[in-house]
Design a protein around this motif. Structure first.
Motif, PDB file in Angstrom:
ATOM      1  N   LYS A   1       0.835  -1.215   0.000  1.00 42.69           N
ATOM      2  CA  LYS A   1       0.000   0.000   0.000  1.00 42.69           C
ATOM      3  C   LYS A   1       0.863   1.256   0.000  1.00 42.69           C
ATOM      4  O   LYS A   1       0.759   2.135   0.875  1.00 42.69           O
ATOM      5  N   CYS A   2       1.762   1.319  -0.992  1.00 40.88           N
ATOM      6  CA  CYS A   2       2.682   2.437  -1.111  1.00 40.88           C
ATOM      7  C   CYS A   2       2.756   2.877  -2.571  1.00 40.88           C
ATOM      8  O   CYS A   2       2.199   2.211  -3.454  1.00 40.88           O
ATOM      9  N   CYS A   3       3.442   3.986  -2.812  1.00 44.67           N
ATOM     10  CA  CYS A   3       3.550   4.505  -4.180  1.00 44.67           C
ATOM     11  C   CYS A   3       4.887   5.207  -4.343  1.00 44.67           C
ATOM     12  O   CYS A   3       5.167   6.188  -3.654  1.00 44.67           O
ATOM     13  N   GLY A   4       5.717   4.693  -5.238  1.00 42.82           N
ATOM     14  CA  GLY A   4       7.030   5.276  -5.470  1.00 42.82           C
ATOM     15  C   GLY A   4       8.077   4.770  -4.496  1.00 42.82           C
ATOM     16  O   GLY A   4       7.767   4.152  -3.484  1.00 42.82           O
ATOM     17  N   SER A   5       9.341   5.063  -4.830  1.00 45.10           N
ATOM     18  CA  SER A   5      10.436   4.619  -3.980  1.00 45.10           C
ATOM     19  C   SER A   5      10.406   5.332  -2.630  1.00 45.10           C
ATOM     20  O   SER A   5      10.342   4.711  -1.570  1.00 45.10           O
ATOM     21  N   ASN A   6      10.443   6.666  -2.652  1.00 45.21           N
ATOM     22  CA  ASN A   6      10.349   7.466  -1.435  1.00 45.21           C
ATOM     23  C   ASN A   6       8.984   8.127  -1.287  1.00 45.21           C
ATOM     24  O   ASN A   6       8.505   8.337  -0.173  1.00 45.21           O
ATOM     25  N   SER A   7       8.367   8.461  -2.422  1.00 48.85           N
ATOM     26  CA  SER A   7       7.028   9.050  -2.437  1.00 48.85           C
ATOM     27  C   SER A   7       6.471   8.936  -3.854  1.00 48.85           C
ATOM     28  O   SER A   7       7.190   8.565  -4.788  1.00 48.85           O
ATOM     29  N   SER A   8       5.209   9.291  -4.024  1.00 48.09           N
ATOM     30  CA  SER A   8       4.596   9.214  -5.356  1.00 48.09           C
ATOM     31  C   SER A   8       5.253  10.181  -6.335  1.00 48.09           C
ATOM     32  O   SER A   8       5.173   9.995  -7.549  1.00 48.09           O
ATOM     33  N   ALA A   9       5.949  11.194  -5.817  1.00 48.84           N
ATOM     34  CA  ALA A   9       6.626  12.163  -6.689  1.00 48.84           C
ATOM     35  C   ALA A   9       7.753  11.529  -7.493  1.00 48.84           C
ATOM     36  O   ALA A   9       8.164  12.066  -8.527  1.00 48.84           O
ATOM     37  N   ASP A  10       8.253  10.379  -7.050  1.00 48.20           N
ATOM     38  CA  ASP A  10       9.327   9.700  -7.781  1.00 48.20           C
ATOM     39  C   ASP A  10       8.893   9.334  -9.195  1.00 48.20           C
ATOM     40  O   ASP A  10       9.730   9.236 -10.103  1.00 48.20           O
ATOM     41  N   TRP A  11       7.603   9.101  -9.384  1.00 44.71           N
ATOM     42  CA  TRP A  11       7.108   8.686 -10.706  1.00 44.71           C
ATOM     43  C   TRP A  11       7.151   9.819 -11.731  1.00 44.71           C
ATOM     44  O   TRP A  11       7.025   9.562 -12.930  1.00 44.71           O
ATOM     45  N   GLN A  12       7.337  11.052 -11.299  1.00 50.52           N
ATOM     46  CA  GLN A  12       7.391  12.171 -12.236  1.00 50.52           C
ATOM     47  C   GLN A  12       8.565  12.052 -13.199  1.00 50.52           C
ATOM     48  O   GLN A  12       8.546  12.617 -14.293  1.00 50.52           O
ATOM     49  N   HIS A  13       9.598  11.314 -12.765  1.00 48.15           N
ATOM     50  CA  HIS A  13      10.800  11.156 -13.585  1.00 48.15           C
ATOM     51  C   HIS A  13      10.844   9.802 -14.302  1.00 48.15           C
ATOM     52  O   HIS A  13      11.862   9.450 -14.903  1.00 48.15           O
ATOM     53  N   SER A  14       9.754   9.060 -14.233  1.00 49.70           N
ATOM     54  CA  SER A  14       9.713   7.734 -14.828  1.00 49.70           C
ATOM     55  C   SER A  14       9.583   7.804 -16.350  1.00 49.70           C
ATOM     56  O   SER A  14       8.788   8.600 -16.890  1.00 49.70           O
ATOM     57  N   THR A  15      10.364   6.985 -17.037  1.00 49.84           N
ATOM     58  CA  THR A  15      10.284   6.911 -18.500  1.00 49.84           C
ATOM     59  C   THR A  15       8.889   6.512 -18.950  1.00 49.84           C
ATOM     60  O   THR A  15       8.370   7.024 -19.945  1.00 49.84           O
ATOM     61  N   TYR A  16       8.279   5.620 -18.180  1.00 53.04           N
ATOM     62  CA  TYR A  16       6.929   5.165 -18.521  1.00 53.04           C
ATOM     63  C   TYR A  16       5.909   6.295 -18.391  1.00 53.04           C
ATOM     64  O   TYR A  16       5.096   6.526 -19.292  1.00 53.04           O
ATOM     65  N   ILE A  17       5.926   7.017 -17.276  1.00 56.11           N
ATOM     66  CA  ILE A  17       4.960   8.090 -17.035  1.00 56.11           C
ATOM     67  C   ILE A  17       5.116   9.208 -18.062  1.00 56.11           C
ATOM     68  O   ILE A  17       4.131   9.855 -18.459  1.00 56.11           O
TER      69      ILE A  17
END
Length: 246
Positions: free
Chosen positions: A154-170
């Motif tokens: 029940k988590c999102c991202g490595s440290n927080s959901s903001a980590d996904w902003q730099h994801s190649t997929y996103i």
């Protein structure tokens, strides 16, 4: 006097025989425990292995499985050797106990050593995996591991959901406007990741990194304790032997 000495020797043989039988029973039970821990780790928790940079975690589990199976087979050999009082079988039995001791000790030490450097590895590797590998062609297993990780913990991202902003997929077209993967959502539906509000996605302090680190630490300590613990019990009683009638 000679008759008394003979009776005393017979009593000693019977005593050592039953003592060794009890030791062997506990070895067999310990082997079953080692085998169970190894299998449980791989079967129930293997979904997270793809996000780890090292194979040490899986290697420790495989070694425990091998050692546990060897203990159980050796246990049956030990029961037969004790009942028949055959010197050759007993020698083989104790040689196998020595091998098992070394194997379990290696597994336990591996688990303990990996536990010491677990935090650094996760910090370096998990964020990189999320940013560069998730959702990419040929990385299906990693994508599935991350999705399961986020849903189970029940988590999102490595440290927080903001980590996904730099994801190649996103950042790609395949994301279809998602701000986070759908596996971040509290209720997973198609394209639910387009809305990154706390009411919709998991916002956990420390992200998945903290939860995965604690999970792996607990399991590595368990594997290390089981492996080294059983090995030490075997080493302590390895010197016991069954005298043979002359």
């Amino acid at each position: 006097m000679a008759h008394y000495k003979t009776e005393q020797d017979d009593w000693l043989i019977v005593y050592l025989k039953y003592l060794l039988f009890v030791f062997n029973f506990f070895f067999w039970v310990g082997g079953a425990a080692v085998l169970a821990v190894g299998i449980w780790t791989l079967v129930e928790k293997s979904g997270y292995l793809s996000v780890l940079a090292s194979s040490t975690f899986a290697a420790s589990a495989y070694i425990l499985i091998f050692a546990g199976a060897l203990v159980m087979v050796t246990g049956f050999l030990g029961f037969g050797a004790i009942l028949r009082e055959q010197k050759g079988c007993l020698s083989t039995y104790f040689c196998l106990l020595l091998v098992i001791f070394l194997v379990e000790l290696v597994a336990g030490v591996l688990a303990h050593v990996y536990y010491q450097r677990l935090s650094d590895e996760l910090k370096q590797h998990l964020n990189q995996t999320l940013a560069e590998n998730y959702g990419q062609p040929g990385a299906t297993q990693i994508t599935a591991s991350v999705d399961r990780l986020q849903q189970d913990f029940k988590c999102c991202g490595s440290n927080s959901s903001a980590d996904w902003q730099h994801s190649t997929y996103i950042l790609s077209r395949e994301a279809e406007g998602r701000r986070v993967p759908d596996s971040c959502c509290k209720t997973v539906v198609t394209r639910c990741g387009q809305r990154a509000h706390p009411s919709n996605i998991y916002k956990v302090e420390g992200g998945c990194l903290t939860k995965l680190e604690q999970f792996l630490a607990d399991h590595l300590l368990l594997m290390g304790a089981v492996g080294i613990g059983v090995a030490c019990l075997q080493a302590e009683s390895h010197g016991q032997y069954l005298p043979q009638r002359t």
